[in-house]
Design a protein around this motif. Structure first.
Motif: not given
Length: 126
Positions: A100-107, A80-94
């Motif tokens: 909404p298409q990303w949410r439809r795909v499933g997390r 369930d957990l994936i290691p990301l540095d803070r910059a990449c984690h921020t980019r992933l969430h951006q």
């Protein structure tokens, strides 16, 4: 945690889930789980973890564990957990929060696809 979009109030269920998430992330239990994850990763891979997106160093102090799924919040499995540095984690969430298409795909699937895009972009930059 992002705020609701203007004009789109959150349901009580969503507010409850966000409160549970915030409480877990601020807890000593989450810090213990992060250390446990690191110990398991290191024992399994015989090396220190790296950011899944850019390959840079990942540490408990300067890295995040992204939740592929919140289904087991508080009882996360290692997958369930994936290691990301803070910059990449921020980019992933951006990216994840950009449409909404990303949410439809499933997390889990969206997370995997976005990390693959970030990894490719990082390779092209080098």
């Amino acid at each position: 945690m992002r705020d609701p979009r203007p004009g789109l109030p959150w349901s009580r269920r969503r507010v409850h889930r966000r409160d549970a998430y915030a409480a877990w992330m601020a807890s000593a239990g989450w810090q213990t789980r992060r250390r446990q994850w690191l110990d398991t990763w290191t024992a399994t891979h015989a090396k220190e973890p790296t950011c899944a997106a850019c390959g840079g160093p990942w540490t408990l102090r300067h890295g995040d564990l992204h939740h592929r799924s919140y289904d087991r919040l508080g009882h996360e499995t290692d997958t369930d957990l994936i290691p990301l540095d803070r910059a990449c984690h921020t980019r992933l969430h951006q990216i994840l929060d950009s449409t909404p298409q990303w949410r439809r795909v499933g997390r889990p699937q969206a997370t995997d696809a976005i990390i693959a895009r970030l990894r490719q972009a990082n390779q092209e930059d080098q």
